[in-house]
Design a protein around this motif. Structure first.
Motif, PDB file in Angstrom:
ATOM      1  N   GLN A   5      -3.917  -0.574  -9.229  1.00 42.79           N
ATOM      2  CA  GLN A   5      -2.796  -1.148  -9.961  1.00 42.79           C
ATOM      3  C   GLN A   5      -2.364  -2.471  -9.324  1.00 42.79           C
ATOM      4  O   GLN A   5      -2.050  -3.431 -10.031  1.00 42.79           O
ATOM      5  CB  GLN A   5      -1.635  -0.165  -9.987  1.00 42.79           C
ATOM      6  CG  GLN A   5      -0.508  -0.564 -10.899  1.00 42.79           C
ATOM      7  CD  GLN A   5       0.589   0.491 -10.936  1.00 42.79           C
ATOM      8  OE1 GLN A   5       0.605   1.414 -10.120  1.00 42.79           O
ATOM      9  NE2 GLN A   5       1.497   0.347 -11.871  1.00 42.79           N
ATOM     10  N   LEU A   6      -2.374  -2.528  -8.012  1.00 41.24           N
ATOM     11  CA  LEU A   6      -2.036  -3.763  -7.308  1.00 41.24           C
ATOM     12  C   LEU A   6      -3.054  -4.857  -7.621  1.00 41.24           C
ATOM     13  O   LEU A   6      -2.684  -6.010  -7.863  1.00 41.24           O
ATOM     14  CB  LEU A   6      -1.981  -3.521  -5.799  1.00 41.24           C
ATOM     15  CG  LEU A   6      -1.634  -4.721  -4.933  1.00 41.24           C
ATOM     16  CD1 LEU A   6      -0.249  -5.261  -5.285  1.00 41.24           C
ATOM     17  CD2 LEU A   6      -1.699  -4.341  -3.468  1.00 41.24           C
ATOM     18  N   ASP A   7      -4.328  -4.520  -7.657  1.00 44.37           N
ATOM     19  CA  ASP A   7      -5.374  -5.492  -7.997  1.00 44.37           C
ATOM     20  C   ASP A   7      -5.202  -6.020  -9.415  1.00 44.37           C
ATOM     21  O   ASP A   7      -5.364  -7.211  -9.666  1.00 44.37           O
ATOM     22  CB  ASP A   7      -6.758  -4.876  -7.833  1.00 44.37           C
ATOM     23  CG  ASP A   7      -7.133  -4.660  -6.382  1.00 44.37           C
ATOM     24  OD1 ASP A   7      -6.490  -5.269  -5.501  1.00 44.37           O
ATOM     25  OD2 ASP A   7      -8.078  -3.876  -6.131  1.00 44.37           O
ATOM     26  N   GLU A   8      -4.859  -5.140 -10.354  1.00 47.60           N
ATOM     27  CA  GLU A   8      -4.655  -5.560 -11.742  1.00 47.60           C
ATOM     28  C   GLU A   8      -3.452  -6.490 -11.852  1.00 47.60           C
ATOM     29  O   GLU A   8      -3.498  -7.503 -12.546  1.00 47.60           O
ATOM     30  CB  GLU A   8      -4.465  -4.344 -12.642  1.00 47.60           C
ATOM     31  CG  GLU A   8      -5.719  -3.514 -12.826  1.00 47.60           C
ATOM     32  CD  GLU A   8      -5.450  -2.204 -13.541  1.00 47.60           C
ATOM     33  OE1 GLU A   8      -4.291  -1.945 -13.941  1.00 47.60           O
ATOM     34  OE2 GLU A   8      -6.404  -1.427 -13.711  1.00 47.60           O
ATOM     35  N   LEU A   9      -2.384  -6.147 -11.167  1.00 43.30           N
ATOM     36  CA  LEU A   9      -1.186  -6.984 -11.178  1.00 43.30           C
ATOM     37  C   LEU A   9      -1.469  -8.353 -10.560  1.00 43.30           C
ATOM     38  O   LEU A   9      -1.063  -9.384 -11.095  1.00 43.30           O
ATOM     39  CB  LEU A   9      -0.056  -6.288 -10.418  1.00 43.30           C
ATOM     40  CG  LEU A   9       1.259  -7.037 -10.322  1.00 43.30           C
ATOM     41  CD1 LEU A   9       1.854  -7.266 -11.713  1.00 43.30           C
ATOM     42  CD2 LEU A   9       2.238  -6.260  -9.458  1.00 43.30           C
ATOM     43  N   ALA A  10      -2.195  -8.362  -9.451  1.00 41.11           N
ATOM     44  CA  ALA A  10      -2.538  -9.623  -8.797  1.00 41.11           C
ATOM     45  C   ALA A  10      -3.407 -10.488  -9.700  1.00 41.11           C
ATOM     46  O   ALA A  10      -3.229 -11.707  -9.769  1.00 41.11           O
ATOM     47  CB  ALA A  10      -3.253  -9.353  -7.481  1.00 41.11           C
ATOM     48  N   ALA A  11      -4.336  -9.883 -10.430  1.00 45.01           N
ATOM     49  CA  ALA A  11      -5.201 -10.640 -11.345  1.00 45.01           C
ATOM     50  C   ALA A  11      -4.383 -11.272 -12.464  1.00 45.01           C
ATOM     51  O   ALA A  11      -4.619 -12.424 -12.833  1.00 45.01           O
ATOM     52  CB  ALA A  11      -6.279  -9.727 -11.913  1.00 45.01           C
ATOM     53  N   GLU A  12      -3.425 -10.535 -13.000  1.00 48.08           N
ATOM     54  CA  GLU A  12      -2.569 -11.081 -14.053  1.00 48.08           C
ATOM     55  C   GLU A  12      -1.729 -12.236 -13.527  1.00 48.08           C
ATOM     56  O   GLU A  12      -1.597 -13.269 -14.180  1.00 48.08           O
ATOM     57  CB  GLU A  12      -1.645  -9.997 -14.600  1.00 48.08           C
ATOM     58  CG  GLU A  12      -2.327  -8.944 -15.429  1.00 48.08           C
ATOM     59  CD  GLU A  12      -1.358  -7.875 -15.888  1.00 48.08           C
ATOM     60  OE1 GLU A  12      -0.147  -8.164 -16.036  1.00 48.08           O
ATOM     61  OE2 GLU A  12      -1.806  -6.744 -16.102  1.00 48.08           O
ATOM     62  N   MET A  13      -1.169 -12.059 -12.363  1.00 50.02           N
ATOM     63  CA  MET A  13      -0.301 -13.081 -11.785  1.00 50.02           C
ATOM     64  C   MET A  13      -1.083 -14.320 -11.369  1.00 50.02           C
ATOM     65  O   MET A  13      -0.564 -15.435 -11.432  1.00 50.02           O
ATOM     66  CB  MET A  13       0.459 -12.511 -10.590  1.00 50.02           C
ATOM     67  CG  MET A  13       1.480 -11.484 -10.980  1.00 50.02           C
ATOM     68  SD  MET A  13       2.310 -10.753  -9.568  1.00 50.02           S
ATOM     69  CE  MET A  13       3.131 -12.157  -8.861  1.00 50.02           C
ATOM     70  N   THR A  14      -2.325 -14.145 -10.960  1.00 57.73           N
ATOM     71  CA  THR A  14      -3.135 -15.262 -10.493  1.00 57.73           C
ATOM     72  C   THR A  14      -3.344 -16.293 -11.592  1.00 57.73           C
ATOM     73  O   THR A  14      -3.198 -17.491 -11.361  1.00 57.73           O
ATOM     74  CB  THR A  14      -4.488 -14.751  -9.973  1.00 57.73           C
ATOM     75  OG1 THR A  14      -4.247 -13.886  -8.868  1.00 57.73           O
ATOM     76  CG2 THR A  14      -5.370 -15.885  -9.517  1.00 57.73           C
ATOM     77  N   GLU A  15      -3.662 -15.831 -12.803  1.00 57.91           N
ATOM     78  CA  GLU A  15      -3.870 -16.749 -13.921  1.00 57.91           C
ATOM     79  C   GLU A  15      -2.594 -17.528 -14.228  1.00 57.91           C
ATOM     80  O   GLU A  15      -2.621 -18.743 -14.385  1.00 57.91           O
ATOM     81  CB  GLU A  15      -4.312 -15.983 -15.161  1.00 57.91           C
ATOM     82  CG  GLU A  15      -5.706 -15.420 -15.074  1.00 57.91           C
ATOM     83  CD  GLU A  15      -6.084 -14.690 -16.345  1.00 57.91           C
ATOM     84  OE1 GLU A  15      -5.626 -15.122 -17.433  1.00 57.91           O
ATOM     85  OE2 GLU A  15      -6.824 -13.711 -16.249  1.00 57.91           O
ATOM     86  N   PHE A  16      -1.480 -16.814 -14.307  1.00 56.10           N
ATOM     87  CA  PHE A  16      -0.207 -17.457 -14.610  1.00 56.10           C
ATOM     88  C   PHE A  16       0.176 -18.443 -13.516  1.00 56.10           C
ATOM     89  O   PHE A  16       0.605 -19.561 -13.788  1.00 56.10           O
ATOM     90  CB  PHE A  16       0.891 -16.405 -14.776  1.00 56.10           C
ATOM     91  CG  PHE A  16       2.255 -17.000 -14.966  1.00 56.10           C
ATOM     92  CD1 PHE A  16       2.604 -17.595 -16.170  1.00 56.10           C
ATOM     93  CD2 PHE A  16       3.178 -16.979 -13.946  1.00 56.10           C
ATOM     94  CE1 PHE A  16       3.861 -18.139 -16.339  1.00 56.10           C
ATOM     95  CE2 PHE A  16       4.435 -17.530 -14.106  1.00 56.10           C
ATOM     96  CZ  PHE A  16       4.781 -18.106 -15.310  1.00 56.10           C
ATOM     97  N   ASP A  47      -6.361 -16.779  -4.231  1.00 59.14           N
ATOM     98  CA  ASP A  47      -5.184 -16.791  -5.089  1.00 59.14           C
ATOM     99  C   ASP A  47      -4.355 -15.524  -4.937  1.00 59.14           C
ATOM    100  O   ASP A  47      -3.131 -15.575  -4.855  1.00 59.14           O
ATOM    101  CB  ASP A  47      -5.587 -16.971  -6.551  1.00 59.14           C
ATOM    102  CG  ASP A  47      -6.087 -18.372  -6.839  1.00 59.14           C
ATOM    103  OD1 ASP A  47      -5.746 -19.296  -6.078  1.00 59.14           O
ATOM    104  OD2 ASP A  47      -6.816 -18.537  -7.830  1.00 59.14           O
ATOM    105  N   ALA A  48      -5.005 -14.378  -4.910  1.00 58.37           N
ATOM    106  CA  ALA A  48      -4.284 -13.111  -4.783  1.00 58.37           C
ATOM    107  C   ALA A  48      -3.551 -13.033  -3.442  1.00 58.37           C
ATOM    108  O   ALA A  48      -2.428 -12.534  -3.370  1.00 58.37           O
ATOM    109  CB  ALA A  48      -5.239 -11.940  -4.917  1.00 58.37           C
ATOM    110  N   ASP A  49      -4.149 -13.548  -2.391  1.00 55.59           N
ATOM    111  CA  ASP A  49      -3.499 -13.543  -1.076  1.00 55.59           C
ATOM    112  C   ASP A  49      -2.308 -14.493  -1.056  1.00 55.59           C
ATOM    113  O   ASP A  49      -1.298 -14.221  -0.416  1.00 55.59           O
ATOM    114  CB  ASP A  49      -4.491 -13.937   0.015  1.00 55.59           C
ATOM    115  CG  ASP A  49      -5.581 -12.905   0.204  1.00 55.59           C
ATOM    116  OD1 ASP A  49      -5.335 -11.729  -0.137  1.00 55.59           O
ATOM    117  OD2 ASP A  49      -6.674 -13.279   0.672  1.00 55.59           O
TER     118      ASP A  49
END
Length: 55
Positions: A5-16, A47-49
């Motif tokens: 779930q954290l990985d999915e959230l980070a992926a969404e936030m990275t694009e934005f 980006d996620a970091d």
């Protein structure tokens, strides 16, 4: 929070966050970029970091 779930959230936030960062930089420059993307120094954090550990 589960890792997946954290990985999915980070992926969404990275694009934005990338789009927002580019928009802010474009506004500061007053024009489109003059050099190719990636022409500067190497990025130290992924980006996620950067989302978890802003500088």
């Amino acid at each position: 929070m589960p890792r997946q779930q954290l990985d999915e959230l980070a992926a969404e936030m990275t694009e934005f966050q990338a789009a927002q960062r580019e928009q802010t930089r474009r506004a500061r420059r007053g024009a489109e970029r003059r050099r190719a993307a990636g022409a500067g120094p190497p990025i130290k954090l992924a980006d996620a970091d950067r989302e978890l550990f802003p500088t």
